[in-house]
Enzyme design. Structure first.
Site, PDB file in Angstrom:
ATOM      1  N   ASP A   1       0.875  -1.184   0.000  1.00 37.38           N
ATOM      2  CA  ASP A   1       0.000   0.000   0.000  1.00 37.38           C
ATOM      3  C   ASP A   1       0.906   1.226   0.000  1.00 37.38           C
ATOM      4  O   ASP A   1       2.010   1.165   0.553  1.00 37.38           O
ATOM      5  CB  ASP A   1      -0.893   0.006   1.257  1.00 37.38           C
TER       6      ASP A   1
ATOM      7  N   ALA B   1     -10.327  -0.109 -10.322  1.00 36.27           N
ATOM      8  CA  ALA B   1      -9.182  -0.273 -11.228  1.00 36.27           C
ATOM      9  C   ALA B   1      -8.146  -1.225 -10.633  1.00 36.27           C
ATOM     10  O   ALA B   1      -7.626  -2.106 -11.324  1.00 36.27           O
ATOM     11  CB  ALA B   1      -8.566   1.094 -11.523  1.00 36.27           C
TER      12      ALA B   1
ATOM     13  N   CYS C   1     -13.606 -15.400 -13.049  1.00 39.01           N
ATOM     14  CA  CYS C   1     -12.750 -14.489 -12.287  1.00 39.01           C
ATOM     15  C   CYS C   1     -13.533 -13.215 -11.968  1.00 39.01           C
ATOM     16  O   CYS C   1     -14.719 -13.103 -12.288  1.00 39.01           O
ATOM     17  CB  CYS C   1     -11.481 -14.181 -13.076  1.00 39.01           C
TER      18      CYS C   1
ATOM     19  N   CYS D   1     -15.914   3.109   0.324  1.00 36.18           N
ATOM     20  CA  CYS D   1     -16.294   3.455   1.701  1.00 36.18           C
ATOM     21  C   CYS D   1     -16.310   4.969   1.893  1.00 36.18           C
ATOM     22  O   CYS D   1     -17.149   5.511   2.602  1.00 36.18           O
ATOM     23  CB  CYS D   1     -15.319   2.822   2.690  1.00 36.18           C
TER      24      CYS D   1
END
Lengths: 67, 263
Positions: free
Chosen positions: B63, B136, B180, B195
């Site tokens: 991240d 994405a 998938c 969120c």
């Protein structure tokens, strides 16, 4: 006419209505949804080819991407 | 390779060892497992903590985000002193201190196309957890795992709606049958629910994170036939009425990612 269940509610439909026609009838944007027919996901590319059958249970839900 | 637990591990993981479906063998599998968690926000921080606590040997966190004030109500490993710091570093530091059996590697970057064939990312791990917050990245991670013939456990939540699934390559069928992520949501889908945009209750978010962790732990401790029952199922969570529903995933015969002609 046939009767299906759409997101838990009874819905009357003409014979030979496809899944895509059902989505259009409900004024929903196909590109915002996934669709489940009798507990199985149906890929969006197949919606135009699959005809709704009497007593089908069809649910749609929006994609979510949050985490 | 470890063939039995140490005395200290027996005590530490006794609640797992007591379970007939895990036992010493299952705990040893966890202690030899390696996973990649992409996205260390609401889902990812909680998945990382639960897997580290369970004894997973190696967790790689990926991240590039820093901790913000608005993260604190739902990302419970962070506090006000962490604001502005890299999430991967904070999580590595806190979990390494608490869970000494777990090696944690922090990778400060977004998952990109160049990670597709990186030895250090999807190819070298037992499981990839998609805990990202945007469509994405989810498409990219899905493509990478399919290309690597790996295993993906993906969870997402926005508002009251959560979705969770596991897809896995098998020598017999590739991804045939379950398909998938892109079979479920083609790349021209309109997906705007995050969120930050739609809101989420922390308890709903952590319920999804716990189910995502549980699916991963079940996978890591299962044999081949048990794993067949874990993959290809889409779990839908409604936080309003506290209900889960399970439906069967399907491969899109036109999918440009997972059909045999593409792999």
């Amino acid at each position: 006419m046939i009767t299906i269940e759409f997101n838990g509610l009874a819905q009357e439909l003409g014979y030979n209505s496809s899944l895509l026609q059902l989505i259009e009838l409900k004024n929903l944007n196909p590109k915002s949804l996934a669709l489940v027919l009798n507990d199985q996901v149906v890929p969006r590319s197949r919606w135009a080819q699959i005809e709704c059958q009497h007593s089908d249970k069809i649910d749609v839900f929006s994609a979510v991407a949050g985490g | 390779m470890m063939s039995k637990l140490t005395d200290k591990q027996y005590i530490r993981y006794s609640s797992h060892v007591l379970l007939p479906e895990i036992g010493e063998l299952g705990q040893l599998k966890l202690l030899q497992s390696s996973v990649l968690i992409i996205g260390v926000g609401g889902l990812g921080h909680a998945v990382a903590q639960q897997l580290a606590a369970a004894g997973v040997k190696h967790i790689t966190l990926m991240d590039d985000d820093t901790v913000e004030l608005s993260n604190l109500p739902r990302q419970l490993l962070f506090n006000e002193q962490d604001i502005g710091q890299l999430k991967v570093n904070i999580v590595r530091q806190k979990l390494s201190t608490a869970y000494s059996d777990c090696k944690i590697t922090a990778v400060c970057k977004r998952f990109t196309a160049e990670d597709f064939y990186s030895v250090d990312s999807v190819n070298s791990v037992d499981l990839v957890f998609d805990c990202t917050d945007n469509f994405a990245s989810r498409l990219l991670i899905n493509q990478a795992v399919v290309n690597a013939k790996g295993v993906l456990i993906s969870a997402a939540i926005s508002g009251a709606n959560g979705q969770l699934f596991c897809i896995a390559h098998s020598k017999q069928s590739n991804f045939h049958g379950s398909g998938c992520y892109q079979c479920l949501y083609p790349d021209d889908s309109n997906v705007s629910q995050s969120c930050a945009q739609a809101g989420v209750l922390t308890s709903a978010l952590l319920s999804m994170a716990s189910m995502q962790s549980l699916l991963g732990l079940n996978w890591l401790t299962s044999d081949v036939s048990q794993r067949d029952r874990l993959k290809g199922q889409l779990h839908l969570f409604n936080a309003h009425n506290l209900q889960w529903r399970k439906v069967t995933m399907s491969q899109d015969p036109d999918c440009c990612i997972c059909t045999p002609s593409c792999i």
